[in-house]
Design a protein around this motif. Structure first.
Motif, PDB file in Angstrom:
ATOM      1  N   GLU A 114       0.888  -1.064  -0.051  1.00 43.99           N
ATOM      2  CA  GLU A 114       0.352  -0.109   0.552  1.00 43.99           C
ATOM      3  C   GLU A 114       0.833   1.628   0.482  1.00 43.99           C
ATOM      4  O   GLU A 114       0.523   1.965  -0.931  1.00 43.99           O
ATOM      5  CB  GLU A 114      -0.877   0.317   1.130  1.00 43.99           C
ATOM      6  N   MET A 115       1.984   0.926   0.890  1.00 48.88           N
ATOM      7  CA  MET A 115       3.170   2.387   0.617  1.00 48.88           C
ATOM      8  C   MET A 115       3.422   2.743  -0.596  1.00 48.88           C
ATOM      9  O   MET A 115       5.051   2.364  -0.138  1.00 48.88           O
ATOM     10  CB  MET A 115       3.369   2.725   2.275  1.00 48.88           C
ATOM     11  N   VAL A 116       3.496   3.247  -1.931  1.00 50.68           N
ATOM     12  CA  VAL A 116       4.236   3.191  -2.822  1.00 50.68           C
ATOM     13  C   VAL A 116       4.181   4.551  -2.840  1.00 50.68           C
ATOM     14  O   VAL A 116       3.031   5.252  -3.437  1.00 50.68           O
ATOM     15  CB  VAL A 116       3.382   2.617  -3.921  1.00 50.68           C
ATOM     16  N   PRO A 117       5.617   5.734  -3.312  1.00 47.52           N
ATOM     17  CA  PRO A 117       5.332   6.480  -3.800  1.00 47.52           C
ATOM     18  C   PRO A 117       4.937   7.150  -4.547  1.00 47.52           C
ATOM     19  O   PRO A 117       5.147   6.748  -5.502  1.00 47.52           O
ATOM     20  CB  PRO A 117       7.212   7.194  -3.463  1.00 47.52           C
ATOM     21  N   SER A 118       4.221   8.425  -4.921  1.00 48.42           N
ATOM     22  CA  SER A 118       4.334   8.680  -6.250  1.00 48.42           C
ATOM     23  C   SER A 118       5.165   9.915  -6.859  1.00 48.42           C
ATOM     24  O   SER A 118       4.884  10.085  -8.327  1.00 48.42           O
ATOM     25  CB  SER A 118       2.871   9.561  -5.894  1.00 48.42           C
ATOM     26  N   TYR A 119       6.321   9.877  -6.310  1.00 46.48           N
ATOM     27  CA  TYR A 119       6.796  10.481  -6.532  1.00 46.48           C
ATOM     28  C   TYR A 119       8.564  10.284  -6.128  1.00 46.48           C
ATOM     29  O   TYR A 119       9.197  10.064  -5.445  1.00 46.48           O
ATOM     30  CB  TYR A 119       6.842  12.210  -6.006  1.00 46.48           C
ATOM     31  N   HIS A 120       9.504  10.079  -7.301  1.00 49.88           N
ATOM     32  CA  HIS A 120      10.443   9.778  -6.839  1.00 49.88           C
ATOM     33  C   HIS A 120      12.104  10.944  -6.614  1.00 49.88           C
ATOM     34  O   HIS A 120      12.304  11.228  -7.555  1.00 49.88           O
ATOM     35  CB  HIS A 120      11.272   8.220  -7.984  1.00 49.88           C
ATOM     36  N   ARG A 121      11.856  10.753  -5.355  1.00 53.97           N
ATOM     37  CA  ARG A 121      12.500  12.111  -4.625  1.00 53.97           C
ATOM     38  C   ARG A 121      14.653  11.207  -5.182  1.00 53.97           C
ATOM     39  O   ARG A 121      15.210  10.239  -4.831  1.00 53.97           O
ATOM     40  CB  ARG A 121      12.951  11.947  -3.273  1.00 53.97           C
ATOM     41  N   LYS A 122      15.029  12.593  -5.018  1.00 54.22           N
ATOM     42  CA  LYS A 122      16.653  11.982  -5.486  1.00 54.22           C
ATOM     43  C   LYS A 122      16.931  11.552  -4.788  1.00 54.22           C
ATOM     44  O   LYS A 122      18.039  10.879  -4.192  1.00 54.22           O
ATOM     45  CB  LYS A 122      17.189  14.078  -5.967  1.00 54.22           C
ATOM     46  N   PHE A 123      16.629  11.393  -3.324  1.00 55.94           N
ATOM     47  CA  PHE A 123      17.356  10.907  -1.887  1.00 55.94           C
ATOM     48  C   PHE A 123      17.244  10.188  -2.199  1.00 55.94           C
ATOM     49  O   PHE A 123      18.363   8.622  -1.822  1.00 55.94           O
ATOM     50  CB  PHE A 123      16.541  11.301  -0.800  1.00 55.94           C
ATOM     51  N   GLY A 176       7.576  13.838   9.654  1.00 60.19           N
ATOM     52  CA  GLY A 176       6.563  14.122   8.108  1.00 60.19           C
ATOM     53  C   GLY A 176       7.576  14.132   6.792  1.00 60.19           C
ATOM     54  O   GLY A 176       7.113  14.474   6.248  1.00 60.19           O
ATOM     55  N   VAL A 177       9.054  14.691   7.034  1.00 57.18           N
ATOM     56  CA  VAL A 177       9.717  13.886   5.731  1.00 57.18           C
ATOM     57  C   VAL A 177       9.294  13.267   5.033  1.00 57.18           C
ATOM     58  O   VAL A 177       9.965  13.100   3.596  1.00 57.18           O
ATOM     59  CB  VAL A 177      11.301  14.525   5.829  1.00 57.18           C
ATOM     60  N   GLY A 178       9.474  12.235   5.278  1.00 52.68           N
ATOM     61  CA  GLY A 178       9.064  11.128   4.776  1.00 52.68           C
ATOM     62  C   GLY A 178      10.233  10.063   4.457  1.00 52.68           C
ATOM     63  O   GLY A 178       9.957   9.268   3.826  1.00 52.68           O
ATOM     64  N   LYS A 179      10.302   9.462   6.169  1.00 53.84           N
ATOM     65  CA  LYS A 179      11.357   8.575   5.953  1.00 53.84           C
ATOM     66  C   LYS A 179      10.728   7.726   5.885  1.00 53.84           C
ATOM     67  O   LYS A 179      11.616   5.840   5.217  1.00 53.84           O
ATOM     68  CB  LYS A 179      11.978   8.949   7.763  1.00 53.84           C
ATOM     69  N   THR A 180       9.619   6.616   6.968  1.00 54.10           N
ATOM     70  CA  THR A 180       9.188   5.493   6.190  1.00 54.10           C
ATOM     71  C   THR A 180       8.452   5.596   5.461  1.00 54.10           C
ATOM     72  O   THR A 180       9.323   3.725   4.844  1.00 54.10           O
ATOM     73  CB  THR A 180       7.654   5.682   7.641  1.00 54.10           C
ATOM     74  N   THR A 181       8.485   6.226   3.831  1.00 53.75           N
ATOM     75  CA  THR A 181       7.988   5.559   2.864  1.00 53.75           C
ATOM     76  C   THR A 181      10.029   5.322   2.132  1.00 53.75           C
ATOM     77  O   THR A 181       9.132   4.300   1.556  1.00 53.75           O
ATOM     78  CB  THR A 181       7.499   6.987   2.166  1.00 53.75           C
ATOM     79  N   PHE A 182      10.376   5.987   2.267  1.00 53.92           N
ATOM     80  CA  PHE A 182      11.629   5.542   1.847  1.00 53.92           C
ATOM     81  C   PHE A 182      12.629   4.513   2.358  1.00 53.92           C
ATOM     82  O   PHE A 182      12.436   3.721   1.588  1.00 53.92           O
ATOM     83  CB  PHE A 182      12.646   6.716   2.173  1.00 53.92           C
ATOM     84  N   LEU A 183      12.158   4.126   3.899  1.00 51.25           N
ATOM     85  CA  LEU A 183      12.151   2.581   4.484  1.00 51.25           C
ATOM     86  C   LEU A 183      11.530   1.638   3.244  1.00 51.25           C
ATOM     87  O   LEU A 183      12.375   0.955   2.755  1.00 51.25           O
ATOM     88  CB  LEU A 183      12.220   2.493   5.389  1.00 51.25           C
ATOM     89  N   ILE A 184      10.266   1.645   3.332  1.00 50.84           N
ATOM     90  CA  ILE A 184       9.349   1.029   2.450  1.00 50.84           C
ATOM     91  C   ILE A 184       9.865   1.034   0.581  1.00 50.84           C
ATOM     92  O   ILE A 184      10.075  -0.343   0.246  1.00 50.84           O
ATOM     93  CB  ILE A 184       8.611   1.113   1.994  1.00 50.84           C
TER      94      ILE A 184
END
Length: 403
Positions: free
Chosen positions: A14-23, A41-49
Motif C-alpha cells: 500500500e505504501m508506494v511513493p507517487s514521486y521518486h525523490r533524489k534522496f 513528516g519528511v518521508g523517512k518511513t516511505t523511503f524505508l519501504i
C-alpha cells in the motif's frame, strides 16, 4: 513476530511513493549500520519501504518494523532480530521511529556486534544523538539526513517533468541563463508562492485542501514537542508548553539578532533554561540557526538569528494566531533552508543578510537595491518577484533548485 511481518507486507503493497525523490537515488548502503534522521513528516518511513521493495521485493530476508509498535511492550528488538536471523536468514532489517524505543542505542550496539551478517537501517528524529549516548555508536553507524521537498521537487510533481539541479556557483555566475530556461515554466512564481504554504512536507500529496494540510502540520509540531521531546528529554507538561511558546515567538518575530534574555524574561524563565529549550527545538528539526562564521559548536550563544525550519511551518503557525508571515522573514528562510538542505554552510553576515562560500547575499523584494553591497566583489542581490536577474542579481526562486 507474525504480526510485525503482516504489517510490513501490507505496507509493501500500500505504501508506494507517487514521486521518486533524489534522496532515493543518492542513498547507498555504505555500511552495515545506517541511520536516516530528519524531522517528523519528511518521508523517512516511505523511503524505508521503497528501499526494501526495490532491493528485496517480497523476500522474507528483509523486514521493516516500527519501534513504537505495541509489540515492544512485551518484546525487545534483540528478540525480533534473533528470530528474524534464525528463522528467515534475515539480511536487512529496517527499524522505523527508533527514538521511540527505550534503550535503543544499547540494543542497536548489541545487534551490530552479535549479528555480523545482518545489515540495519534505522530512522529517527533529528534529535537522535549518537555521540553523547552512553552506548557509543558513532564508530559503527553512518547517518544520512532527509529533508522535506525542495522547490525543484515540488515543481517536478506539479508539472510532471524533470528540472535541473543547480549549484551555488551556477547561481552566482550564470543566474541569467539558468533563470531564462526555468522561466519558461507556466506560472512559476505562482508555484513558488504555493510552495511557501504547502510544498515542503510530502503529506501535501495526500491532503485534499490547505486546511487539512495545515492541520497535519500542527499535529507534527505537537507530536514533536509532546511525544518526541517529552520522552527523549524527560520534560514535564509545563516545560513542554514553554517550548511551544518559543516556537510561536520565532514564527511571528522580525528577522534580527537573537535576544534570549528578552525571550526568557517574557516567558518568566532563566536564560540557561530558555537557551537549552531553543537548542532542543533545533535538535528536533523545528528551528534553524544562522551562526557566526567562527570556530565552535552550533550553540545558542553562537546563533545570530533563529528561524523556523521551513516556510510551511511559518505559514501554518502564523495562520493559527491570525497573522500573515513576515515577508522578509519568509524570503530569508527560503534561501537559508535551501542552502543548508543542500549541505552548504551558511553564516550571518554583518555586511548583508547571509554569507556562504566566501560570498555575501542581500535578500529582498523587486525594489531592493544593492547599496549595501558596494565595493564587494563577491556580493549578490537576491530578489523575490522577478523571473530573470542581471549582473549580480539572482532571482530568489533559483535557490529552490539546489537540492
Amino acid at each position: 513476530m507474525d504480526t510485525l511481518i503482516e504489517i510490513y507486507h501490507r505496507l509493501l503493497t500500500e505504501m508506494v511513493p507517487s514521486y521518486h525523490r533524489k534522496f532515493y537515488d543518492d542513498f547507498t548502503m555504505d555500511n552495515r549500520l545506517m541511520g536516516i534522521v530528519g524531522a517528523r513528516g519528511v518521508g523517512k518511513t516511505t523511503f524505508l519501504i521503497h528501499y526494501l521493495r526495490e532491493h528485496y521485493g517480497d523476500s522474507s530476508q528483509a523486514l521493516c518494523i516500527s519501534a513504537d509498535n505495541l509489540y515492544f511492550v512485551e518484546h525487545t528488538l534483540v528478540e525480533v532480530v534473533d528470530q528474524f536471523v534464525k528463522d528467515f536468514d534475515g539480511q536487512l532489517l529496517c527499524i522505523d521511529e527508533i527514538h521511540r524505543y527505550k534503550n535503543w542505542n544499547q540494543e542497536l550496539k548489541n545487534i551490530y556486534d552479535s549479528y555480523p551478517k545482518l545489515s540495519v537501517i534505522f530512522s529517527g528524529s533529528s534529535s537522535v544523538d549518537l555521540v553523547r549516548g552512553k552506548y557509543d555508536l558513532s564508530r559503527r553507524v553512518i547517518l544520512k539526513t532527509m529533508y522535506g521537498f525542495s522547490f525543484r521537487e515540488f515543481l517536478e510533481i506539479q508539472e510532471k517533468t524533470h528540472y535541473p539541479l543547480l549549484s551555488l556557483n551556477e547561481l552566482c555566475h550564470n543566474a541569467g541563463a539558468c533563470a531564462q530556461k526555468l522561466a519558461k515554466t507556466p506560472k512559476l512564481l505562482g508555484y513558488l508562492k504555493q510552495y511557501f504554504r504547502e510544498g515542503y512536507y510530502p503529506t501535501f500529496l495526500e491532503m485534499g485542501s490547505y486546511e487539512a494540510y495545515s492541520h497535519s502540520l500542527r499535529g507534527i509540531v505537537d507530536k514533536i514537542i509532546y511525544q518526541d521531546v517529552s520522552s527523549f528529554y524527560s520534560l514535564n507538561t509545563s516545560n513542554l508548553d514553554t517550548l511551544r511558546k518559543i516556537i510561536y515567538f520565532f514564527a511571528t518575530s522580525q528577522p534580527g539578532s537573537v535576544n534570549i534574555n528578552r525571550l526568557a524574561g517574557s516567558l518568566k524563565k532563566d536564560y540557561t533554561t530558555i537557551a537549552e529549550y531553543v537548542q532542543i527545538l533545533r535538535d528536533t528539526g523545528l528551528l534553524r540557526f544562522l551562526l557566526q562564521n567562527k570556530q565552535g559548536h552550533a550553540l545558542v550563544r553562537d546563533a545570530e538569528k533563529i528561524y523556523l525550519d521551513n516556510p510551511n511551518l511559518l505559514y501554518v503557525l502564523n495562520d493559527e494566531v491570525g497573522k500573515k508571515p513576515l515577508v522578509g522573514l519568509l524570503r530569508e528562510l527560503f534561501v537559508i533552508s535551501n542552502l543548508q538542505n543542500a549541505d552548504y554552510h551558511v553564516f550571518f553576515s554583518k555586511q548583508a543578510d547571509i554569507e556562504c562560500e566566501n560570498a555575501i547575499f542581500e535578500i529582498g523584494g523587486r525594489s531592493k537595491t544593492s547599496s549595501q553591497l558596494k565595493g564587494k566583489e563577491q556580493g549578490y542581490l537576491v530578489k523575490d518577484d522577478i523571473l530573470v536577474g542581471d549582473g549580480k542579481t539572482i532571482p530568489l526562486f533559483l535557490f529552490g533548485f539546489l537540492s
